[in-house]
Scaffold this active site. Structure first.
Site, short mmCIF file in Angstrom:
data_model
loop_
_atom_site.label_atom_id
_atom_site.label_comp_id
_atom_site.label_asym_id
_atom_site.label_seq_id
_atom_site.Cartn_x
_atom_site.Cartn_y
_atom_site.Cartn_z
N TYR A 5 0.86 -1.18 0.00
CA TYR A 5 0.00 0.00 0.00
C TYR A 5 0.89 1.22 0.00
O TYR A 5 1.84 1.33 0.78
CB TYR A 5 -0.89 0.01 1.24
CG TYR A 5 -1.79 1.24 1.33
CD1 TYR A 5 -2.81 1.44 0.40
CD2 TYR A 5 -1.63 2.17 2.35
CE1 TYR A 5 -3.65 2.55 0.48
CE2 TYR A 5 -2.47 3.29 2.45
CZ TYR A 5 -3.47 3.47 1.51
OH TYR A 5 -4.29 4.57 1.60
N ASP A 7 9.32 3.35 -0.20
CA ASP A 7 8.22 3.97 0.54
C ASP A 7 8.41 3.60 2.00
O ASP A 7 8.01 2.53 2.44
CB ASP A 7 6.88 3.48 0.00
CG ASP A 7 5.71 4.05 0.79
OD1 ASP A 7 5.96 4.77 1.79
OD2 ASP A 7 4.55 3.78 0.41
N LYS A 39 4.01 9.46 8.65
CA LYS A 39 3.76 8.90 9.98
C LYS A 39 4.73 9.45 11.03
O LYS A 39 4.54 10.55 11.49
CB LYS A 39 3.74 7.36 9.89
CG LYS A 39 2.59 6.93 8.95
CD LYS A 39 2.23 5.48 8.92
CE LYS A 39 0.92 5.31 8.15
NZ LYS A 39 0.95 4.37 7.04
C1 PLP Z 1 0.34 4.83 5.68
C2 PLP Z 1 1.11 4.58 4.45
C3 PLP Z 1 0.97 5.40 3.31
C4 PLP Z 1 -0.07 6.48 3.22
O1 PLP Z 1 0.13 7.50 4.12
P1 PLP Z 1 -1.10 8.47 4.50
O2 PLP Z 1 -0.51 9.50 5.38
O3 PLP Z 1 -2.12 7.59 5.17
O4 PLP Z 1 -1.63 9.03 3.21
C5 PLP Z 1 1.80 5.18 2.24
N1 PLP Z 1 2.72 4.20 2.27
C6 PLP Z 1 2.88 3.38 3.32
C7 PLP Z 1 3.94 2.33 3.30
C8 PLP Z 1 2.07 3.54 4.44
O5 PLP Z 1 2.20 2.70 5.48
#
Ligand code: PLP
Length: 423
Positions: free
Chosen positions: A142, A237, A265
């Site tokens: 994701y 990511d 995060k």
């Molecule tokens: C949470 C997450 C996202 C998205 O971040 P948001 O702040 O919720 O838009 C993208 N990549 C990874 C790996 C994530 O865990």
């Protein structure tokens, strides 16, 4: 005072599904979600005043625990100087310095307001830099909810059974190629066929959004090597893993240097803040320096950046040793309790992120994660909740240990978990 159940009923009248992000709705485990009234350290208090030991940690940001005094002080102090200016500040400079100190691969970076924005922007920049259109993502990973990334997108999407979202025209995903996670030959085959069209490969260096799935040895190295050989951009990511697996994230832990990195995060310390950055020549494509447009009214917001700076400076190296030790103890205790109850369970952990998979064999890919017994997970989750432990409400998520969890918290969690396995 309203109960969670009553608030959920009322919220559903005004907010789709009663929540502002789908996994919060407990769709995968049943029942109404716990509405939170307040949080402190490793504990959250529900609307009805019940205390829970929290392993959701705001889905990652709360690595220091909730309402950490230094972060709260930084935010409150910053707020007295104005909430947003739409002009640059010294805070943003100091924040960028703090990030590149921990991530040597990030030579230039931009602040944005969410992980979704970070990955979406990173891909645009990679496409602008290479002049190519195709991107590669892995099944079950994701990367936020940008149109082109809502293909085989793990957790939230998987939990709700819509891996490909409605509202995304086929044209938006026609350049998105997918391969199984941890499958080097499949990635090599994609490059053999489409190498000249591939702008970027985006990867969760430790997958967290199909549950915690570590990279097999050589997988991340192959991504970086193939990208380099074929003129594509490697993007880690690290929105979840960044500042969690080490101060410098998964790339520090595994000693790797991707072309680009996305953070979110933890870097925002609980505020809406995320980062994309990487090699200088790639980031020089971004406006106003270059032809790739990307902007944001609240980007680098002073309150968010203050929370981020305070969080980064409170994350001392010694904390990571504690996180590792506590999470290892939780992992071992959970595996032991499951074995005693003769449950087919596999606990997977990297650093302070872990998942209890209801399946006996290891999980290396989305296909393997998807074969877990999700109803057994749901029953286990509910028993934890009844015992005062709040675990992420989906089989396909990672649980997070924070620096605020105490030995007592862990012991209590293991007691409740053992009963839950036997139930
Ligand atoms: C949470 C997450 C996202 C998205 O971040 P948001 O702040 O919720 O838009 C993208 N990549 C990874 C790996 C994530 O865990």
């Amino acid at each position: 005072m309203s109960s969670s159940e009553q608030l959920f009923l009322e919220s559903q009248r005004r907010i789709p599904g009663g929540v502002n992000s789908p996994v919060r709705a407990f769709g995968a485990v049943g029942g109404s979600p716990v509405f939170i009234a307040s949080a402190e350290g490793a504990h959250v208090t529900s609307a009805e005043g019940r205390d829970y030991i929290d392993y959701i940690g705001s889905w990652g940001p709360a690595i220091l625990g909730h309402a950490h005094p230094k972060v709260v002080a930084a935010v409150t102090e910053a707020a007295t100087r104005g909430l947003s200016y739409g002009a640059p500040t010294e805070l943003e400079l100091r924040f960028a310095e703090a990030v590149s100190e921990r991530y040597p691969s990030i030579e230039l970076m931009r602040c944005v307001s969410s992980g979704t924005e970070a990955t979406m922007s990173a891909l645009r920049v990679a496409r602008g830099f290479t002049g190519r259109s195709a991107i590669v993502k892995f099944d079950g990973a994701y990367h936020g909810h940008a149109d082109c990334l809502l293909v085989k997108a793990g957790s939230g999407a998987a939990t709700f059974g819509h891996p490909n979202s409605a509202g995304v025209p086929p044209a938006m995903v026609q350049h998105t190629l997918t391969a199984p996670y941890n499958d080097v030959p499949a990635l090599e085959a994609l490059f053999a066929e489409h190498g000249a069209q591939i702008a970027a490969v985006i990867v969760e260096p430790v997958a967290g959004n199909m549950g915690c799935v570590p990279p097999v040895p050589g997988f991340l190295e192959a991504i970086i090597r193939l990208c380099r050989e074929q003129g594509a951009v490697s993007i880690f990511d690290e929105v979840m893993t960044g500042c969690r697996l080490a101060p410098g994230g998964a790339q520090e832990r595994y000693g790797l240097s991707p072309d680009m990195t996305c953070l979110g995060k933890i870097v925002g310390g609980g505020m809406p803040l995320a980062v994309y950055g990487g090699r200088r020549e790639i980031l020089e494509q971004v406006a106003p320096l270059g032809p790739v447009y990307q902007a944001g009214t609240l980007s680098g917001n002073p309150i968010a950046v203050s929370a981020g700076l305070a969080t980064l400076s409170a994350l001392e190296p010694a904390l990571y040793a504690q996180l590792e030790a506590y999470a290892a103890r939780l992992e071992a205790g959970l595996a032991e309790a499951a074995a005693r109850a003769e449950r087919a369970v596999r606990v997977q952990r990297v650093g302070s992120m872990l998942t209890v998979f209801f399946r006996s064999e290891p999980v290396c890919s989305w296909a393997e994660a998807a074969s877990c017994d999700t109803s057994a997970f749901a029953r286990w989750f509910q028993a934890l909740r009844e015992g005062g432990v709040l675990w992420p409400p989906s089989q396909f998520e990672a649980a997070f240990v924070s620096a605020a969890h105490t030995e007592q918290d862990l012991e209590r969690t293991l007691e409740v978990a053992a009963e839950a396995f036997s139930a």
